[in-house]
Enzyme design. Structure first.
Site, PDB file in Angstrom:
ATOM      1  N   LYS A 195      -2.898 -15.628  15.110  1.00 45.76           N
ATOM      2  CA  LYS A 195      -2.303 -15.106  16.603  1.00 45.76           C
ATOM      3  C   LYS A 195      -4.384 -15.162  17.015  1.00 45.76           C
ATOM      4  O   LYS A 195      -3.937 -15.703  18.293  1.00 45.76           O
ATOM      5  CB  LYS A 195      -2.069 -13.592  15.825  1.00 45.76           C
ATOM      6  N   GLU A 201      -9.379 -17.017   5.698  1.00 48.10           N
ATOM      7  CA  GLU A 201      -7.524 -17.306   5.324  1.00 48.10           C
ATOM      8  C   GLU A 201      -6.951 -19.102   5.292  1.00 48.10           C
ATOM      9  O   GLU A 201      -6.691 -19.803   5.018  1.00 48.10           O
ATOM     10  CB  GLU A 201      -7.548 -16.461   4.122  1.00 48.10           C
ATOM     11  N   GLY A 254      -1.057  -8.160  15.561  1.00 49.09           N
ATOM     12  CA  GLY A 254      -1.010  -8.679  14.090  1.00 49.09           C
ATOM     13  C   GLY A 254       0.770  -7.867  13.880  1.00 49.09           C
ATOM     14  O   GLY A 254       2.004  -8.881  13.500  1.00 49.09           O
ATOM     15  N   ARG A 255       0.315  -6.970  13.064  1.00 45.97           N
ATOM     16  CA  ARG A 255       1.152  -5.820  12.639  1.00 45.97           C
ATOM     17  C   ARG A 255       3.299  -6.320  13.227  1.00 45.97           C
ATOM     18  O   ARG A 255       4.367  -5.251  12.369  1.00 45.97           O
ATOM     19  CB  ARG A 255       1.337  -4.912  11.920  1.00 45.97           C
ATOM     20  N   GLU A 340      -2.163   0.145   7.941  1.00 40.56           N
ATOM     21  CA  GLU A 340      -3.479   0.060   9.344  1.00 40.56           C
ATOM     22  C   GLU A 340      -3.596   0.437  10.649  1.00 40.56           C
ATOM     23  O   GLU A 340      -4.376  -0.025  11.072  1.00 40.56           O
ATOM     24  CB  GLU A 340      -2.856  -1.898   9.142  1.00 40.56           C
ATOM     25  N   HIS A 371      11.758   2.641 -13.440  1.00 40.65           N
ATOM     26  CA  HIS A 371      11.081   1.941 -15.115  1.00 40.65           C
ATOM     27  C   HIS A 371      10.403   1.973 -14.476  1.00 40.65           C
ATOM     28  O   HIS A 371       8.962   1.912 -15.234  1.00 40.65           O
ATOM     29  CB  HIS A 371      12.368   1.253 -15.623  1.00 40.65           C
ATOM     30  N   LYS A 499     -14.977  -8.882   5.746  1.00 41.07           N
ATOM     31  CA  LYS A 499     -14.635 -10.176   6.274  1.00 41.07           C
ATOM     32  C   LYS A 499     -15.957 -10.457   6.451  1.00 41.07           C
ATOM     33  O   LYS A 499     -16.631 -11.745   6.136  1.00 41.07           O
ATOM     34  CB  LYS A 499     -13.731 -10.597   7.741  1.00 41.07           C
TER      35      LYS A 499
END
Ligand code: F6P
Length: 535
Positions: A195, A201, A254-255, A340, A371, A499
């Site tokens: 965005k 990263e 973003g999400r 978030e 499990h 960040k």
């Protein structure tokens, strides 16, 4: 309004603190409960009956929703008001899957912008597929620019679809090291999904991959770059051809962006029809969200159930258990969408929230989860409400496996509910001929308390349309929880500090660099890393 809401909160808390408020089994003695607490929205069915929300509690929760004005809040979002006040933005992921002409934001026809981009994306997919040169699409992005598309591709991609998709998100070089050997630079289309087009990263990985393309194809490799972003100037500077930039607006969080240009990897890999169907499914859930009254609004009912668990009963986490391997990344996507959004400690007005907000969300597909961590859900000290997702019809012919899968999903919910009491456990051990002393010693370990809540969602089958409905259902649940708690579910300031500190730490990790001012623990860790790297 505030007074009404406080009174409604008070009533909910009074019911939640009453003796026996967490008990579910007595409620289940009512033969009509399962039907009354089961709701449909689109093709989805949700059974909310295996919770301790009684009729009285539900009425109080709905009163709270009305007092908090959640439907008016919903309408403000749909009207394009700047409800993300801390960033001064509208929140309009509804427009991404809505019809033309339906949504406006900031004086702009939001739907027109969306549909222009969709048309361009569709034409681009057509050209790429017809060209036949590219077999693989590599999408570089992180967080909301990665989790949604990755989750959807895991759910929807089938052999024979137009392209293979790969995702590069972690800045850890091992991620690219593992991917690059399987990719041919001549046949890989590279999407940079960001965005902001500034995420450290993503930009680090985008540079690595651009270098890889250029090493094989010279600067002609740049023609294989595609950008999905709101930051058009930065995409240009990076060298992405203008015609291969697909934009979106800042009112797409973003999400909530997998429905925007960020979803291009889905359309390229699975084909346009699949992506269009995903949007259509989400739109179907949007229609329910926008039209259903409080008492029938499934995302609201799920939000109220969560509020009951978190605030009423003090349960700080929730498990998501999709009984479908194709939904393996669904819990990861929900972790971002929910945590978030709802991991907030102050109200819209900046005052401390006087109660708990978003729970910890985690999960794995069933039966694998059984499990690993389900032991804690059955016998741990604090109940963990579980969302169990069942898919009635598989897309394979292994019928016995599928019956086993469904039997396990149903059994987990049943076991959590009914537990296992002393008489039953004792009788089982005695029937096996165990000595009385051994029976007594083992008895407490074998008891299950029961009365542990779960919600079961049922999809007729998993396809693009039902997946769209499922994801949108949770997005809207999050919206309602934000409105109920009075927090901003659409910003994420909490990710900033880490960040910034990482940016400051970066030069200190260079060989021979001096460490800056840190707490003693961080300073010692930096020294140890330097020592190990020097050795
Ligand atoms: O981690 C914070 C965050 O801003 C997320 O909200 C977002 O989805 C992610 O980073 C990626 O951001 P971008 O799409 O701008 O690269």
């Amino acid at each position: 309004m505030a007074g009404m809401a406080e009174a409604a909160w008070g009533r909910v808390m009074e019911l939640a603190r009453a003796p026996g408020a967490a008990a579910i089994r007595p409620l289940m003695e009512d033969p009509s409960r399962a039907a009354r607490f089961t709701h449909r929205a689109g093709d989805l069915l949700a059974d909310l009956s295996k919770t301790s929300v009684s009729d009285e509690a539900r009425a109080a929760l709905l009163d709270l929703a009305r007092a908090r004005g959640v439907l008016a809040a919903r309408d403000a979002m749909a009207a394009g008001e700047a409800i993300n006040a801390t960033e001064g933005r509208a929140v309009l992921h509804l427009a991404l899957r809505g019809p033309r002409g339906a949504f406006r934001a900031g004086g702009e026809d939001a739907s027109a912008a969306v549909h222009d981009t969709l048309d361009a994306m569709r034409a681009f997919c057509g050209r790429i597929h017809a060209g036949g040169r590219f077999t693989d699409v590599l999408s570089i992005g992180i967080g909301g620019s990665d989790l949604g598309p990755q989750m959807a591709l895991r759910a929807l991609w089938r052999h024979g679809m137009p392209m293979r998709a790969h995702f590069l998100s972690n800045v850890d070089g091992h991620a690219w090291e593992a991917l690059r050997h399987g990719l041919d630079p001549a046949r890989t289309l590279v999407l940079v999904a960001s965005k902001t087009f500034t995420t450290a990263e993503t930009m680090a990985n985008a540079h690595l991959v651009r270098d890889w393309l250029r090493a094989a194809r010279g600067t002609a490799g740049d023609a294989q770059l595609v950008a999905l972003s709101t930051n058009l100037a930065a995409t240009r500077e990076f060298g992405v051809p203008e015609a291969q930039v697909f934009g979106f607006r800042d009112w797409v969080g973003g999400r909530f962006s997998m429905w925007s240009a960020i979803g291009l990897s889905i359309a390229l890999a699975c084909g346009w029809e699949v992506f269009a169907n995903l949007l259509a499914g989400a739109r179907r859930m949007d229609e329910h969200f926008l039209a259903a009254p409080e008492a029938e609004n499934l995302p609201l009912l799920m939000a109220l159930t969560e509020l009951w668990h978190v605030d009423g009963l003090g349960l700080p986490s929730r498990a998501v258990l999709p009984y479908d391997e194709r939904l393996a990344r669904f819990p990861a996507h929900l972790q971002q969408v929910e945590m978030e959004s709802l991991g907030k400690r102050v109200t819209m007005e900046g005052a401390p929230v006087p109660r708990a907000t978003g729970p910890v969300v985690f999960g794995e597909p069933g039966t694998n989860a059984q499990h690993s961590f389900m032991q804690l859900l059955h016998q741990g000290t604090t109940p963990v409400p579980a969302d169990i997702v069942l898919v009635a019809n598989p897309d394979h012919g292994f019928e016995e496996n599928h019956r086993q899968l469904l039997a396990n999903g149903l059994a987990q919910a049943e076991a959590l509910l009914r537990g296992r009491g002393e008489g039953e456990v004792r009788a089982e051990m005695e029937a096996k001929g165990m000595a009385p002393a051994a029976v007594e010693a083992l008895l407490p370990h074998r008891l299950f308390p029961g009365d542990r809540p779960s919600t079961t969602l049922v999809l007729p089958r998993l396809d693009a349309n039902t997946l769209g409905q499922l994801v949108a259902l949770y997005e809207h649940k999050v919206f309602f929880l934000g409105a109920l708690w009075g927090i901003n579910a659409f910003d994420q300031w909490g990710v900033e500090l880490g960040k910034q500190l990482a940016g400051a730490l970066l030069p200190e990790l260079a060989p021979g660099a001096a460490a800056g001012a840190h707490d003693p623990s961080t300073a010692a860790l930096i020294r140890e890393l330097h020592r190990l790297q020097a050795g």
